[in-house]
Design an enzyme around this catalytic site. Structure first.
Site, PDB file in Angstrom:
ATOM      1  CG  HIS A  26      -2.222   1.005   1.300  1.00 29.80           C
ATOM      2  ND1 HIS A  26      -3.046   0.682   1.852  1.00 29.80           N
ATOM      3  CD2 HIS A  26      -1.878   2.194   0.628  1.00 29.80           C
ATOM      4  CE1 HIS A  26      -4.026   1.899   1.929  1.00 29.80           C
ATOM      5  NE2 HIS A  26      -3.059   2.822   1.100  1.00 29.80           N
ATOM      6  CG  HIS A  28      -1.517   6.203  -2.633  1.00 34.52           C
ATOM      7  ND1 HIS A  28      -2.700   5.778  -3.222  1.00 34.52           N
ATOM      8  CD2 HIS A  28      -1.824   5.394  -1.538  1.00 34.52           C
ATOM      9  CE1 HIS A  28      -3.586   5.129  -2.693  1.00 34.52           C
ATOM     10  NE2 HIS A  28      -2.962   5.043  -1.393  1.00 34.52           N
ATOM     11  CG  HIS A 206      -7.612   3.160  -0.626  1.00 32.64           C
ATOM     12  ND1 HIS A 206      -6.849   2.586  -1.553  1.00 32.64           N
ATOM     13  CD2 HIS A 206      -6.938   3.873  -0.001  1.00 32.64           C
ATOM     14  CE1 HIS A 206      -5.649   3.019  -1.536  1.00 32.64           C
ATOM     15  NE2 HIS A 206      -5.464   3.915  -0.350  1.00 32.64           N
ATOM     16  CD  GLU A 209      -7.792   6.557   4.352  1.00 30.44           C
ATOM     17  OE1 GLU A 209      -8.435   6.597   3.207  1.00 30.44           O
ATOM     18  OE2 GLU A 209      -6.588   7.207   4.581  1.00 30.44           O
ATOM     19  CG  ASP A 287      -1.760   5.437   2.702  1.00 25.76           C
ATOM     20  OD1 ASP A 287      -2.239   5.297   1.300  1.00 25.76           O
ATOM     21  OD2 ASP A 287      -2.656   6.152   3.224  1.00 25.76           O
ATOM     22  CG  ASP A 288      -0.161   9.068   0.279  1.00 24.73           C
ATOM     23  OD1 ASP A 288      -0.325   8.806  -0.988  1.00 24.73           O
ATOM     24  OD2 ASP A 288      -1.062   8.488   0.843  1.00 24.73           O
TER      25      ASP A 288
HETATM   26  N1  HPA Z   1      -6.782   7.356   1.059  1.00 27.49           N
HETATM   27  C1  HPA Z   1      -7.394   7.428  -0.211  1.00 27.49           C
HETATM   28  N2  HPA Z   1      -6.880   7.724  -1.227  1.00 27.49           N
HETATM   29  C2  HPA Z   1      -5.464   8.142  -1.054  1.00 27.49           C
HETATM   30  C3  HPA Z   1      -4.793   7.858   0.114  1.00 27.49           C
HETATM   31  C4  HPA Z   1      -5.376   7.384   0.972  1.00 27.49           C
HETATM   32  O1  HPA Z   1      -4.937   7.193   2.176  1.00 27.49           O
HETATM   33  N3  HPA Z   1      -3.586   8.121  -0.349  1.00 27.49           N
HETATM   34  C5  HPA Z   1      -3.564   8.724  -1.447  1.00 27.49           C
HETATM   35  N4  HPA Z   1      -4.451   8.545  -2.205  1.00 27.49           N
HETATM   36 ZN    ZN Z   2      -3.931   4.685   0.224  1.00 27.95          ZN
END
Ligand code: HPA
Ligand code: ZN
Length: 345
Positions: A26, A28, A206, A209, A287-288
């Site tokens: 996971h 991006h 996703h 969350e 994630d990011d």
């Molecule tokens: N959630 C949804 N979209 C996203 C995320 C996330 O954590 N990171 C980058 N795009």
């Molecule tokens: Zn994500």
């Protein structure tokens, strides 16, 4: 082989977490763009930025929720213009991943963001794919691509996006679903995911969350995904937990992201350990990482310190990451053997 002793030495545990082989499922790739790279690409491509300096941009990385993050994240992607930019971005991530002993990564990318900026699908996919092809020789790891539909856009846009990648079909492993979750349930993309399934793409989404467990149920039952990205809201639904445990459906959990986007107030209150104890096939991911304060090993070390987790949990999470990945069985076995060798030593 599962270690039987619990190391009390936190330095030893932190070292083990860093050294252990792992997969990242996971990430991006646009979220790996560090402010320095945003500035250098902006300069190279003649794109002016709204922030005067790298430091000013980094200072803006304070978020109230998912949407406040997505707004800045989309701004960062405006510097990406050429195939080389996408190659460089993916290489920068993989150099960091290699340093964290990531043996395999499945990279999300948001094609619609880039075609929305006027780029061709070929530039995006070919740049990222070339980095994946060169990953074994450059970075000693394997990598593959998962294209995420943007759920704040409509079904028609997702269909057009799927159509655009058909000539590039062999360069993309799977399809995912990202962006603003609440108000954009999985059902909105039922038909386009059905089409992606017919085309043979692996499917993830996703779900859970920020949105309630109902979104996870429909990702599983309507979209028929194989993994849930995040999924941390599942704990509010006992029947869903039972389903996830019984079918060993992987969750790609991102602890630092969840704290930065205020899904949990603190890392100490994160439910990763509770989910593992309940039998969930959880994994740890970044994630990011450029936006949330750390790459995968930082997620491991901070979360283990906050929750008091042990070497047994480390082994289980690393093993889960290979189990949940879309690699073929022989490669999975080789990676798990390398994991076992580290824990046997
Ligand atoms: N959630 C949804 N979209 C996203 C995320 C996330 O954590 N990171 C980058 N795009
Ligand atoms: Zn994500």
């Amino acid at each position: 082989m599962i270690p039987t002793s619990t190391p009390t030495d936190l330095v030893y545990l932190s070292d083990l977490l860093r050294r252990m082989p792992k997969a990242e499922l996971h990430i991006h790739i646009e979220g790996s763009l560090e402010p320095e790279l945003i500035f250098s690409m902006g300069q190279r491509n003649g794109i002016p930025l709204a922030y005067p300096s790298v430091a000013a941009l980094r200072q803006a990385y304070v978020f109230d929720n998912l949407q406040s993050f997505l707004d800045i994240y989309h701004t960062g992607t405006s510097v990406l213009k050429s195939e080389q930019d996408f190659f460089d971005m993916a290489c920068a991530y993989m150099a960091r991943a290699q340093a964290d002993n990531v043996l395999h990564a499945e990279l999300f990318f948001d094609l619609q963001t880039h075609t929305g900026h006027g780029l061709s699908p070929e530039n995006v996919v070919n740049g990222l794919h070339r980095a994946c092809v060169e990953a074994p020789t450059r970075y000693g790891m394997t990598a593959a691509l998962i294209m995420c539909f943007l759920r704040h856009l409509d079904e028609q846009a997702a269909f057009e996006c799927l159509e655009q990648i058909l000539p590039l079909r062999d360069k993309i492993l799977g399809i995912g679903l990202a962006s603003s979750e609440v108000g954009h349930p999985p059902e909105k993309f039922a038909r386009v995911f059905a089409r992606a399934r017919e085309l043979g793409f692996r499917l993830v989404a996703h779900a859970g969350e920020e949105a309630p467990p109902a979104y996870i149920w429909s990702a599983l039952d309507v979209l028929q995904v194989e993994r849930i990205d995040h999924g941390v809201q599942a704990m509010h639904d006992a029947a869903l937990m039972q389903r996830l445990v019984q079918n060993q459906i992987p969750l790609t959990v991102c602890p630092l992201s969840n704290v930065k986007l205020r899904v949990f107030p603190t890392l100490e209150q994160h439910n990763l350990l509770r989910m593992l104890d309940a039998g969930i096939l959880a994994t740890v991911n970044s994630d990011d990482p450029a936006y949330f304060g750390g790459y995968i090993n930082e997620n491991f070390t901070q979360t283990f310190a906050a929750l008091g987790m042990t070497a047994q949990h480390a082994y289980r999470l690393a093993r889960n990451s290979f189990a949940a990945s879309f690699i073929d069985a022989p490669l999975r076995q080789r990676y798990m053997d390398r994991l076992d060798a580290v824990f046997a030593a």
